[in-house]
Design a protein around this motif. Structure first.
Motif, PDB file in Angstrom:
ATOM      1  N   VAL A 127       0.820  -1.225   0.000  1.00 36.79           N
ATOM      2  CA  VAL A 127       0.000   0.000   0.000  1.00 36.79           C
ATOM      3  C   VAL A 127       0.851   1.271   0.000  1.00 36.79           C
ATOM      4  CG1 VAL A 127      -2.132  -0.994   0.900  1.00 36.79           C
ATOM      5  CG2 VAL A 127      -0.382  -0.242   2.491  1.00 36.79           C
ATOM      6  N   VAL A 128       2.110   1.142   0.438  1.00 35.17           N
ATOM      7  CA  VAL A 128       3.046   2.267   0.302  1.00 35.17           C
ATOM      8  C   VAL A 128       4.312   1.705  -0.335  1.00 35.17           C
ATOM      9  CG1 VAL A 128       4.417   4.042   1.475  1.00 35.17           C
ATOM     10  CG2 VAL A 128       2.149   3.468   2.355  1.00 35.17           C
ATOM     11  N   ARG A 129       4.662   2.252  -1.493  1.00 38.11           N
ATOM     12  CA  ARG A 129       5.850   1.753  -2.189  1.00 38.11           C
ATOM     13  C   ARG A 129       6.800   2.921  -2.426  1.00 38.11           C
ATOM     14  NH1 ARG A 129       6.367  -2.621  -6.038  1.00 38.11           N
ATOM     15  NH2 ARG A 129       4.120  -2.899  -5.975  1.00 38.11           N
ATOM     16  N   ASN A 130       8.044   2.748  -1.981  1.00 39.86           N
ATOM     17  CA  ASN A 130       9.062   3.804  -2.104  1.00 39.86           C
ATOM     18  C   ASN A 130       8.537   5.148  -1.582  1.00 39.86           C
ATOM     19  OD1 ASN A 130      10.865   1.991  -3.343  1.00 39.86           O
ATOM     20  ND2 ASN A 130       9.911   2.381  -5.326  1.00 39.86           N
ATOM     21  N   GLY A 131       7.801   5.081  -0.482  1.00 42.37           N
ATOM     22  CA  GLY A 131       7.292   6.298   0.159  1.00 42.37           C
ATOM     23  C   GLY A 131       6.048   6.881  -0.485  1.00 42.37           C
ATOM     24  N   LYS A 132       5.507   6.189  -1.493  1.00 44.75           N
ATOM     25  CA  LYS A 132       4.337   6.726  -2.190  1.00 44.75           C
ATOM     26  C   LYS A 132       3.124   5.814  -1.965  1.00 44.75           C
ATOM     27  CE  LYS A 132       3.268   8.757  -6.680  1.00 44.75           C
ATOM     28  NZ  LYS A 132       2.038   8.153  -7.030  1.00 44.75           N
ATOM     29  N   ILE A 133       2.033   6.420  -1.553  1.00 44.76           N
ATOM     30  CA  ILE A 133       0.808   5.637  -1.308  1.00 44.76           C
ATOM     31  C   ILE A 133       0.278   5.093  -2.628  1.00 44.76           C
ATOM     32  CG2 ILE A 133      -1.595   5.772  -0.521  1.00 44.76           C
ATOM     33  CD1 ILE A 133      -0.665   7.933   1.472  1.00 44.76           C
ATOM     34  N   GLN A 134      -0.019   3.815  -2.641  1.00 43.57           N
ATOM     35  CA  GLN A 134      -0.541   3.161  -3.857  1.00 43.57           C
ATOM     36  C   GLN A 134      -2.071   3.183  -3.796  1.00 43.57           C
ATOM     37  OE1 GLN A 134       1.939   1.830  -6.225  1.00 43.57           O
ATOM     38  NE2 GLN A 134       2.995   3.234  -4.834  1.00 43.57           N
ATOM     39  N   GLU A 135      -2.637   4.176  -4.424  1.00 37.40           N
ATOM     40  CA  GLU A 135      -4.091   4.373  -4.356  1.00 37.40           C
ATOM     41  C   GLU A 135      -4.879   3.158  -4.832  1.00 37.40           C
ATOM     42  OE1 GLU A 135      -3.843   8.875  -5.713  1.00 37.40           O
ATOM     43  OE2 GLU A 135      -5.912   8.151  -5.583  1.00 37.40           O
ATOM     44  N   LYS A 136      -4.396   2.587  -5.943  1.00 33.53           N
ATOM     45  CA  LYS A 136      -5.124   1.461  -6.538  1.00 33.53           C
ATOM     46  C   LYS A 136      -5.140   0.257  -5.579  1.00 33.53           C
ATOM     47  CE  LYS A 136      -5.655  -0.794 -10.956  1.00 33.53           C
ATOM     48  NZ  LYS A 136      -5.067  -2.086 -11.144  1.00 33.53           N
ATOM     49  N   GLU A 137      -3.998   0.017  -4.945  1.00 37.67           N
ATOM     50  CA  GLU A 137      -3.892  -1.115  -4.004  1.00 37.67           C
ATOM     51  C   GLU A 137      -4.801  -0.884  -2.793  1.00 37.67           C
ATOM     52  OE1 GLU A 137      -2.365  -4.111  -3.899  1.00 37.67           O
ATOM     53  OE2 GLU A 137      -1.787  -3.818  -5.991  1.00 37.67           O
ATOM     54  N   LEU A 138      -4.809   0.362  -2.325  1.00 41.81           N
ATOM     55  CA  LEU A 138      -5.676   0.716  -1.184  1.00 41.81           C
ATOM     56  C   LEU A 138      -7.136   0.468  -1.544  1.00 41.81           C
ATOM     57  CD1 LEU A 138      -4.429   4.043   0.456  1.00 41.81           C
ATOM     58  CD2 LEU A 138      -4.550   1.798   1.502  1.00 41.81           C
ATOM     59  N   TYR A 139      -7.496   0.897  -2.754  1.00 40.01           N
ATOM     60  CA  TYR A 139      -8.863   0.750  -3.227  1.00 40.01           C
ATOM     61  C   TYR A 139      -9.225  -0.733  -3.342  1.00 40.01           C
ATOM     62  CZ  TYR A 139     -12.938   1.188  -6.276  1.00 40.01           C
ATOM     63  OH  TYR A 139     -14.199   1.095  -6.793  1.00 40.01           O
ATOM     64  N   ASN A 140      -8.290  -1.510  -3.935  1.00 41.35           N
ATOM     65  CA  ASN A 140      -8.542  -2.955  -4.103  1.00 41.35           C
ATOM     66  C   ASN A 140      -8.709  -3.666  -2.763  1.00 41.35           C
ATOM     67  OD1 ASN A 140      -8.465  -2.775  -6.840  1.00 41.35           O
ATOM     68  ND2 ASN A 140      -6.313  -3.385  -7.026  1.00 41.35           N
ATOM     69  N   ALA A 141      -7.928  -3.220  -1.770  1.00 38.88           N
ATOM     70  CA  ALA A 141      -7.992  -3.877  -0.454  1.00 38.88           C
ATOM     71  C   ALA A 141      -9.124  -3.283   0.399  1.00 38.88           C
ATOM     72  CB  ALA A 141      -6.661  -3.729   0.265  1.00 38.88           C
ATOM     73  N   ARG A 142      -9.844  -2.297  -0.155  1.00 38.90           N
ATOM     74  CA  ARG A 142     -10.901  -1.568   0.556  1.00 38.90           C
ATOM     75  C   ARG A 142     -10.386  -1.073   1.922  1.00 38.90           C
ATOM     76  NH1 ARG A 142     -13.226  -5.605  -1.974  1.00 38.90           N
ATOM     77  NH2 ARG A 142     -13.315  -7.025  -0.200  1.00 38.90           N
ATOM     78  N   PHE A 143      -9.199  -0.482   1.855  1.00 40.22           N
ATOM     79  CA  PHE A 143      -8.501   0.024   3.034  1.00 40.22           C
ATOM     80  C   PHE A 143      -8.413   1.531   2.852  1.00 40.22           C
ATOM     81  CE2 PHE A 143      -4.596   0.048   5.787  1.00 40.22           C
ATOM     82  CZ  PHE A 143      -5.075  -0.748   6.802  1.00 40.22           C
ATOM     83  N   ASN A 144      -9.096   2.298   3.715  1.00 39.00           N
ATOM     84  CA  ASN A 144      -9.099   3.737   3.456  1.00 39.00           C
ATOM     85  C   ASN A 144      -7.875   4.430   4.055  1.00 39.00           C
ATOM     86  OD1 ASN A 144      -9.755   4.506   6.155  1.00 39.00           O
ATOM     87  ND2 ASN A 144     -11.881   3.905   5.758  1.00 39.00           N
ATOM     88  N   LEU A 145      -7.696   5.679   3.638  1.00 39.47           N
ATOM     89  CA  LEU A 145      -6.508   6.435   4.055  1.00 39.47           C
ATOM     90  C   LEU A 145      -6.442   6.613   5.571  1.00 39.47           C
ATOM     91  CD1 LEU A 145      -5.935   9.244   1.426  1.00 39.47           C
ATOM     92  CD2 LEU A 145      -4.272   7.603   2.244  1.00 39.47           C
ATOM     93  N   ASN A 146      -7.616   6.840   6.178  1.00 34.80           N
ATOM     94  CA  ASN A 146      -7.642   7.017   7.636  1.00 34.80           C
ATOM     95  C   ASN A 146      -7.125   5.773   8.345  1.00 34.80           C
ATOM     96  OD1 ASN A 146      -8.687   9.496   7.238  1.00 34.80           O
ATOM     97  ND2 ASN A 146     -10.770   8.994   7.869  1.00 34.80           N
ATOM     98  N   GLU A 147      -7.582   4.610   7.850  1.00 38.07           N
ATOM     99  CA  GLU A 147      -7.124   3.343   8.452  1.00 38.07           C
ATOM    100  C   GLU A 147      -5.613   3.186   8.287  1.00 38.07           C
ATOM    101  OE1 GLU A 147     -10.604   0.008   8.111  1.00 38.07           O
ATOM    102  OE2 GLU A 147      -9.913   0.888   6.240  1.00 38.07           O
ATOM    103  N   LEU A 148      -5.124   3.554   7.099  1.00 37.24           N
ATOM    104  CA  LEU A 148      -3.686   3.430   6.828  1.00 37.24           C
ATOM    105  C   LEU A 148      -2.887   4.316   7.784  1.00 37.24           C
ATOM    106  CD1 LEU A 148      -1.319   2.442   4.994  1.00 37.24           C
ATOM    107  CD2 LEU A 148      -1.726   4.465   3.603  1.00 37.24           C
TER     108      LEU A 148
END
Lengths: 126, 226
Positions: free
Chosen positions: B94-115
């Motif tokens: 969900v975070v790769r090389n310091g960058k949030i992977q939006e698509k992965e977050l969306y696929n895992a139904r994991f929201n930004l607040n949870e992260l």
């Protein structure tokens, strides 16, 4: 791997034992059902002594298998059969033809119900 | 009442045995299929436990069948990567090389607040400190911080450290652990002699005694001697 092998053997035992008990239950239920038309005929002919003897024989047969069935069948269904036989015997003693025939029909339905419920088929699975 | 007591005893023993046979992973981290089986087993045990009208075997057969399914799935997962990915899913970065992977977050139904919440609980309040964050199949979030943000290790400072093994318990609750003593090539007479040096005559009076890899004996005597 040993655990999986052990459990596989246990599953095979379940299946074999399940088939065996199912066959046994089906056989005994149909044996008992075969006695029902005979008792019914005797009641219709008001042959009370013969009907009482045959019902007592039915009860005897039932008592023999009941302990084994207790292990596999929901107890309330077994108790129901016992209750029907007791009622039939009581109605036969008082020579109440209509009530005895009604209870006999109920017993027959209950045995069919057990028979149908224990059968391994798609309806019972779903 | 007695019947229910015995039934409870039997079913409890079977469920405990089943959970033990399912393996240690069960207790700490449940994969989706393991969670389903654990819930079903708990439910299956309680029904025949409280209802005397249901034959005990009606509870035991499904429990043993579920155990078989669980062991079979674990075995197949061990042997086949494809099967494992089907049953357990695969970790999401969900975070790769310091960058949030939006698509992965969306696929895992994991929201930004949870992260952000999970990162905070792992000790990373600032998302820019994180190099990688991986959402594991068990639902845990593994965080790998940027190299400049992780804790300093003796290796970073080029400091030599001594070997630190595992202290071996020699006495637990007054009982001498003979197997452990044999493992370090010592015997009971050595232990008794060592304890006598500290004024303890009997190992029964020791709550715990252990030996570290430097050969130092640690012990604590009981508050109330036997």
């Amino acid at each position: 791997m040993k655990l999986l092998a052990g459990l596989t053997i246990l599953m095979i035992v379940f299946v074999v034992f399940g088939i065996h008990t199912q066959q046994q239950i089906l056989g005994l239920a149909s044996d008992m059902q075969e006695m029902v038309p005979n008792i019914s005929r005797e009641i219709n002919n008001e042959n009370w002594d013969a009907a009482r003897n045959d019902t007592a024989r039915l009860l005897e047969q039932w008592n023999e298998i009941q302990d084994r069935w207790d292990l596999f069948i929901v107890h309330s269904e077994i108790e129901q059969v016992e209750l029907y036989i007791a009622r039939i015997l009581s109605y036969l003693s008082s020579e109440d033809k209509a009530a005895a025939l009604a209870e006999l029909a109920a017993l027959n339905t209950q045995l069919s119900h057990i028979y149908r419920k224990e059968m391994f088929n798609v309806q019972n699975i779903f | 009442m007695l019947v229910i007591f015995v039934r409870t005893f039997i079913l409890y023993s079977v469920v405990v045995l089943t959970m033990r046979l399912m393996g240690k992973r069960q207790i700490g981290q449940l994969e989706p299929f393991e969670l389903v089986i654990a819930i079903m087993i708990a439910e299956l045990a309680t029904i025949p436990m409280e209802d005397r009208g249901i034959p005990l075997i009606n509870g035991l057969v499904p429990i043993m069948t579920l155990l078989f399914i669980q062991v079979l799935i674990s075995f197949l997962s061990l042997k086949s990567l494809w099967f494992r990915s089907i049953m357990d899913g695969s970790p999401s970065i969900v975070v790769r090389n310091g960058k949030i992977q939006e698509k992965e977050l969306y696929n895992a139904r994991f929201n930004l607040n949870e992260l952000i919440e999970q990162l905070r609980t792992k000790g990373y309040a600032n998302i820019s400190d994180v190099e990688y964050a991986i959402l594991e199949t068990s639902g845990d979030l593994s965080v790998i911080p940027k190299s400049q943000k992780r804790a300093v290790t003796p290796g970073d400072l080029k400091i030599d450290t001594q070997y630190e093994g595992l202290p071996i318990p020699l006495v637990i609750d007054g009982l001498i652990q003979t197997k452990n003593l044999n493992m370090v090539n010592l015997d009971e007479s050595w232990l008794k002699l060592e304890l006598q040096k500290f004024g303890i005559d009997r190992p029964d009076d020791v709550l715990i005694a252990s030996l570290d890899t430097q050969g130092k004996l640690y012990f604590q005597s009981r508050d109330h001697k036997k």
